[in-house]
Design a protein around this motif. Structure first.
Motif, PDB file in Angstrom:
ATOM      1  N   VAL A  79       0.820  -1.211   0.000  1.00  0.00           N
ATOM      2  CA  VAL A  79       0.000   0.000   0.000  1.00  0.00           C
ATOM      3  C   VAL A  79       0.856   1.264   0.000  1.00  0.00           C
ATOM      4  O   VAL A  79       0.584   2.204  -0.746  1.00  0.00           O
ATOM      5  N   GLU A  80       1.898   1.320   0.810  1.00  0.00           N
ATOM      6  CA  GLU A  80       2.741   2.520   0.860  1.00  0.00           C
ATOM      7  C   GLU A  80       3.491   2.729  -0.461  1.00  0.00           C
ATOM      8  O   GLU A  80       3.697   3.859  -0.890  1.00  0.00           O
ATOM      9  N   VAL A  81       3.855   1.656  -1.122  1.00  0.00           N
ATOM     10  CA  VAL A  81       4.487   1.754  -2.447  1.00  0.00           C
ATOM     11  C   VAL A  81       3.497   2.378  -3.430  1.00  0.00           C
ATOM     12  O   VAL A  81       3.841   3.259  -4.212  1.00  0.00           O
ATOM     13  N   CYS A  82       2.244   1.930  -3.367  1.00  0.00           N
ATOM     14  CA  CYS A  82       1.189   2.495  -4.215  1.00  0.00           C
ATOM     15  C   CYS A  82       1.022   3.986  -3.930  1.00  0.00           C
ATOM     16  O   CYS A  82       0.914   4.786  -4.858  1.00  0.00           O
ATOM     17  N   ALA A  83       1.007   4.355  -2.654  1.00  0.00           N
ATOM     18  CA  ALA A  83       0.837   5.760  -2.278  1.00  0.00           C
ATOM     19  C   ALA A  83       1.953   6.619  -2.862  1.00  0.00           C
ATOM     20  O   ALA A  83       1.698   7.684  -3.435  1.00  0.00           O
ATOM     21  N   ASN A  84       3.189   6.167  -2.737  1.00  0.00           N
ATOM     22  CA  ASN A  84       4.322   6.907  -3.293  1.00  0.00           C
ATOM     23  C   ASN A  84       4.259   6.983  -4.815  1.00  0.00           C
ATOM     24  O   ASN A  84       4.507   8.031  -5.403  1.00  0.00           O
ATOM     25  N   ARG A  85       3.906   5.881  -5.445  1.00  0.00           N
ATOM     26  CA  ARG A  85       3.817   5.838  -6.912  1.00  0.00           C
ATOM     27  C   ARG A  85       2.736   6.792  -7.416  1.00  0.00           C
ATOM     28  O   ARG A  85       2.980   7.602  -8.311  1.00  0.00           O
ATOM     29  N   GLU A  86       1.561   6.717  -6.814  1.00  0.00           N
ATOM     30  CA  GLU A  86       0.454   7.567  -7.262  1.00  0.00           C
ATOM     31  C   GLU A  86       0.737   9.053  -7.013  1.00  0.00           C
ATOM     32  O   GLU A  86       0.396   9.897  -7.836  1.00  0.00           O
ATOM     33  N   LEU A  87       1.358   9.371  -5.878  1.00  0.00           N
ATOM     34  CA  LEU A  87       1.704  10.756  -5.578  1.00  0.00           C
ATOM     35  C   LEU A  87       2.584  11.326  -6.682  1.00  0.00           C
ATOM     36  O   LEU A  87       2.324  12.411  -7.218  1.00  0.00           O
ATOM     37  N   GLU A  88       3.617  10.579  -7.054  1.00  0.00           N
ATOM     38  CA  GLU A  88       4.544  11.071  -8.067  1.00  0.00           C
ATOM     39  C   GLU A  88       3.917  11.075  -9.463  1.00  0.00           C
ATOM     40  O   GLU A  88       4.097  12.026 -10.229  1.00  0.00           O
ATOM     41  N   GLU A  89       3.149  10.030  -9.791  1.00  0.00           N
ATOM     42  CA  GLU A  89       2.506   9.980 -11.107  1.00  0.00           C
ATOM     43  C   GLU A  89       1.551  11.149 -11.314  1.00  0.00           C
ATOM     44  O   GLU A  89       1.516  11.749 -12.379  1.00  0.00           O
ATOM     45  N   GLU A  90       0.742  11.444 -10.287  1.00  0.00           N
ATOM     46  CA  GLU A  90      -0.323  12.429 -10.464  1.00  0.00           C
ATOM     47  C   GLU A  90       0.088  13.864 -10.157  1.00  0.00           C
ATOM     48  O   GLU A  90      -0.516  14.793 -10.681  1.00  0.00           O
ATOM     49  N   THR A  91       1.097  14.068  -9.300  1.00  0.00           N
ATOM     50  CA  THR A  91       1.463  15.430  -8.908  1.00  0.00           C
ATOM     51  C   THR A  91       2.882  15.830  -9.271  1.00  0.00           C
ATOM     52  O   THR A  91       3.189  17.021  -9.299  1.00  0.00           O
ATOM     53  N   GLY A  92       3.756  14.865  -9.475  1.00  0.00           N
ATOM     54  CA  GLY A  92       5.158  15.178  -9.718  1.00  0.00           C
ATOM     55  C   GLY A  92       5.949  15.384  -8.443  1.00  0.00           C
ATOM     56  O   GLY A  92       7.096  15.810  -8.485  1.00  0.00           O
ATOM     57  N   TYR A  93       5.366  15.065  -7.293  1.00  0.00           N
ATOM     58  CA  TYR A  93       6.067  15.168  -6.012  1.00  0.00           C
ATOM     59  C   TYR A  93       6.377  13.789  -5.467  1.00  0.00           C
ATOM     60  O   TYR A  93       5.601  12.846  -5.656  1.00  0.00           O
ATOM     61  N   SER A  94       7.507  13.691  -4.770  1.00  0.00           N
ATOM     62  CA  SER A  94       7.803  12.491  -3.991  1.00  0.00           C
ATOM     63  C   SER A  94       7.873  12.930  -2.532  1.00  0.00           C
ATOM     64  O   SER A  94       8.089  14.107  -2.244  1.00  0.00           O
ATOM     65  N   ALA A  95       7.675  11.993  -1.622  1.00  0.00           N
ATOM     66  CA  ALA A  95       7.651  12.311  -0.195  1.00  0.00           C
ATOM     67  C   ALA A  95       8.685  11.483   0.557  1.00  0.00           C
ATOM     68  O   ALA A  95       8.775  10.274   0.351  1.00  0.00           O
ATOM     69  N   LYS A  96       9.453  12.154   1.415  1.00  0.00           N
ATOM     70  CA  LYS A  96      10.379  11.432   2.285  1.00  0.00           C
ATOM     71  C   LYS A  96       9.619  10.780   3.432  1.00  0.00           C
ATOM     72  O   LYS A  96      10.027   9.756   3.950  1.00  0.00           O
ATOM     73  N   THR A  97       8.507  11.402   3.843  1.00  0.00           N
ATOM     74  CA  THR A  97       7.730  10.901   4.977  1.00  0.00           C
ATOM     75  C   THR A  97       6.307  10.590   4.527  1.00  0.00           C
ATOM     76  O   THR A  97       5.625  11.450   3.979  1.00  0.00           O
ATOM     77  N   MET A  98       5.888   9.355   4.757  1.00  0.00           N
ATOM     78  CA  MET A  98       4.535   8.912   4.424  1.00  0.00           C
ATOM     79  C   MET A  98       3.936   8.327   5.704  1.00  0.00           C
ATOM     80  O   MET A  98       4.439   7.349   6.235  1.00  0.00           O
ATOM     81  N   ILE A  99       2.884   8.972   6.213  1.00  0.00           N
ATOM     82  CA  ILE A  99       2.276   8.591   7.488  1.00  0.00           C
ATOM     83  C   ILE A  99       0.892   7.995   7.240  1.00  0.00           C
ATOM     84  O   ILE A  99       0.032   8.633   6.640  1.00  0.00           O
ATOM     85  N   SER A 100       0.687   6.779   7.715  1.00  0.00           N
ATOM     86  CA  SER A 100      -0.605   6.110   7.544  1.00  0.00           C
ATOM     87  C   SER A 100      -1.639   6.682   8.513  1.00  0.00           C
ATOM     88  O   SER A 100      -1.365   6.869   9.693  1.00  0.00           O
ATOM     89  N   LEU A 101      -2.823   6.946   7.971  1.00  0.00           N
ATOM     90  CA  LEU A 101      -3.953   7.400   8.787  1.00  0.00           C
ATOM     91  C   LEU A 101      -5.007   6.301   8.927  1.00  0.00           C
ATOM     92  O   LEU A 101      -6.112   6.557   9.384  1.00  0.00           O
ATOM     93  N   GLY A 102      -4.691   5.095   8.500  1.00  0.00           N
ATOM     94  CA  GLY A 102      -5.664   4.005   8.555  1.00  0.00           C
ATOM     95  C   GLY A 102      -6.433   3.903   7.250  1.00  0.00           C
ATOM     96  O   GLY A 102      -5.941   4.290   6.199  1.00  0.00           O
ATOM     97  N   GLN A 103      -7.637   3.397   7.333  1.00  0.00           N
ATOM     98  CA  GLN A 103      -8.401   3.164   6.113  1.00  0.00           C
ATOM     99  C   GLN A 103      -9.870   3.516   6.281  1.00  0.00           C
ATOM    100  O   GLN A 103     -10.363   3.631   7.396  1.00  0.00           O
ATOM    101  N   VAL A 104     -10.525   3.718   5.149  1.00  0.00           N
ATOM    102  CA  VAL A 104     -11.963   3.954   5.122  1.00  0.00           C
ATOM    103  C   VAL A 104     -12.589   2.965   4.152  1.00  0.00           C
ATOM    104  O   VAL A 104     -11.932   2.443   3.249  1.00  0.00           O
ATOM    105  N   THR A 105     -13.884   2.725   4.356  1.00  0.00           N
ATOM    106  CA  THR A 105     -14.663   1.845   3.485  1.00  0.00           C
ATOM    107  C   THR A 105     -15.691   2.715   2.770  1.00  0.00           C
ATOM    108  O   THR A 105     -16.746   3.006   3.314  1.00  0.00           O
ATOM    109  N   PRO A 106     -15.384   3.143   1.545  1.00  0.00           N
ATOM    110  CA  PRO A 106     -16.214   4.150   0.884  1.00  0.00           C
ATOM    111  C   PRO A 106     -17.577   3.671   0.394  1.00  0.00           C
ATOM    112  O   PRO A 106     -18.508   4.465   0.315  1.00  0.00           O
ATOM    113  N   LEU A 107     -17.705   2.411   0.037  1.00  0.00           N
ATOM    114  CA  LEU A 107     -18.942   1.946  -0.601  1.00  0.00           C
ATOM    115  C   LEU A 107     -19.353   0.572  -0.067  1.00  0.00           C
ATOM    116  O   LEU A 107     -19.646  -0.350  -0.843  1.00  0.00           O
TER     117      LEU A 107
END
Length: 174
Positions: A79-107
């Motif tokens: 999941v954290e790999v996905c978060a880093n990949r999507e952040l860079e793909e969609e915004t052009g930013y990478s993050a040194k610090t990635m903090i988990s806030l847990g999860q939600v069940t949207p549907l």
């Protein structure tokens, strides 16, 4: 508990499945579910405290949505790999610090997707990678106050964005 699962349709990494389920009250039902591999939602906080958001055209709604960067997990992807990949793909930013806030069940009524929420800090502007063919994205920086105003006014309606922003605020990250 599940005695029979039937795939009705598949598209990308999402499937429409029908299964027989024994409910906790003993009743047996046939339930149709959208099976989804899960997603990461990222709240990128710039050095000045602004939040990096995207304005993305959503073909399903045929309109633009102001939202946080997010994306679906690839097969076997952490999941954290996905978060880093999507952040860079969609915004052009990478993050040194990635903090988990847990999860939600949207549907939860018809989909098994779990959305994993993250706060991204210590951002570095790198470059945007090629988006998926159905993604048209503009990158925008907004203050927390501006984001909250856009939620209040109804300009931001994206549930994952509202949930992640709320959780980050409740946890003291913004």
């Amino acid at each position: 508990m599940n005695s029979k699962i039937k795939t009705l349709h598949s598209w990308k990494r999402i499937s429409l499945i029908e299964e027989e389920i024994d409910l906790p009250n003993g009743q047996k039902i046939t339930h149709t579910t959208i099976s989804h591999p899960g997603a990461a939602v990222i709240l990128p906080i710039a050095e000045n405290g602004d939040i990096i958001v995207i304005n993305q055209f959503r073909p399903s709604l045929k309109k633009w949505l102001l939202e946080l960067p997010a994306g679906t997990l690839e097969d076997g992807e952490a999941v954290e790999v996905c978060a880093n990949r999507e952040l860079e793909e969609e915004t052009g930013y990478s993050a040194k610090t990635m903090i988990s806030l847990g999860q939600v069940t949207p549907l939860a009524g018809f989909c098994d997707e779990l959305q994993h929420l993250y706060v991204a800090k210590d951002l570095t502007l790198t470059r945007r990678y090629a988006c998926d063919e159905d993604e048209v994205i503009e990158v925008i920086s907004l203050s927390v106050k501006q984001l909250e105003q856009k939620i209040i006014s109804g300009e931001i309606t994206d549930a994952k964005t509202i949930a992640c922003l709320s959780k980050a605020k409740l946890c003291g990250y913004i």
